[in-house]
Design a protein around this motif. Sequence first.
Motif, PDB file in Angstrom:
ATOM      1  N   ARG A  88       4.257  -0.005   0.977  1.00 26.01           N
ATOM      2  CA  ARG A  88       5.917   0.715   1.557  1.00 26.01           C
ATOM      3  C   ARG A  88       5.281   0.221   3.271  1.00 26.01           C
ATOM      4  NH1 ARG A  88       4.039   5.708  -1.712  1.00 26.01           N
ATOM      5  NH2 ARG A  88       2.363   5.771  -0.657  1.00 26.01           N
ATOM      6  N   GLN A  89       3.686   0.076   3.539  1.00 32.35           N
ATOM      7  CA  GLN A  89       3.227  -0.549   4.622  1.00 32.35           C
ATOM      8  C   GLN A  89       4.442  -1.805   5.062  1.00 32.35           C
ATOM      9  OE1 GLN A  89      -0.712  -1.010   4.959  1.00 32.35           O
ATOM     10  NE2 GLN A  89      -0.846   1.607   5.734  1.00 32.35           N
ATOM     11  N   ARG A 131       0.687   2.285  -1.916  1.00 33.69           N
ATOM     12  CA  ARG A 131       0.848   2.743  -0.421  1.00 33.69           C
ATOM     13  C   ARG A 131       0.838   1.638   0.422  1.00 33.69           C
ATOM     14  NH1 ARG A 131      -3.348   3.206   4.004  1.00 33.69           N
ATOM     15  NH2 ARG A 131      -2.840   4.619   5.439  1.00 33.69           N
TER      16      ARG A 131
END
Length: 308
Positions: free
Chosen positions: A185-186, A182
């Motif tokens: 992806r940021q 996650r």
Amino acid sequence: MFGDYSIGDLGAIFAMQGFAGLILFSVFVLMALGLAIIFGQMGVINMAHGEFMILGAYVTWATSGFFQQNLPALFPGYFFVAMILAFIAAGALGMLVEWALIRHLYRRPLDTLLATWGLSLILQQAYRSAFGAREVGVELPDWMMGSKHLTDTIEVPINGIFVMCLTALITCAVAYVLFWSRWGRQVRAVVQNRVMAGAVGINTEKVDRYTFGLGCGIAGIAGSAFTMIGSTGPTSGQLYIVDTFMVVVFGGAASLVGTIASAFTISQARSTLEFFLSGSMAQVLTLLAIVGILMLRPQGLFALKVRK
């Protein structure tokens, strides 16, 4: 250049130099991974990257001495502890530098170059004051000593095999973090469109700080690996910073595959040419070849397309 060697001798030479190139490739990859994250993802020219590597090397050296004096029974496994401590120390210093210095200079690459160059000089003097001007080396545990005989004429050092395995593990971990986690992806969202990433709730300042810390932490691990194959001094990091930038630019900024391919190409070329020519000539010929290729493909071997 090849006339004085038989076919069998040339085969053994290329095999030995190829393996030596793989060890150099391992150090290049660990250094370039951190720099590719910082330069490719954030656009920051970090001239102090080599000093973060040397911090990891000094942490490894200090950990080695501590285990020798206080925990001799656990000395064979000290490197794994040292590697974790090197990552934490270099990563923490990187996050501090990002907060105190780098965050004020985003989108000003020439200013980051000058600021981090000054930081590198400060860190070199700090290392010289804390650890002395002379180079230091770690004592390897017994299981890292010696070499494996592949044939009568070809043997490979065990510590080199360990460095290569470590590099493969770290590379896989970085790939997972950047492409499947996650947080990764940021990071990619901030790279592609910072304003939109902030609009959907991503804390871009936090992403920047952790990204810079991760890049510096990987450099700390590179420093730990460096102690397996060489000695450490206050200015040792400057010997690798130019080669590391060359790897990142030649492979393509922000491209993990490009960084690996570039590091492999440059390390193998350098290792083979240094056997038949002088080290300086090998460096010159390698640099000329890279400049020629970049003139034809200025974006590097592998370039990512991002929105500006």
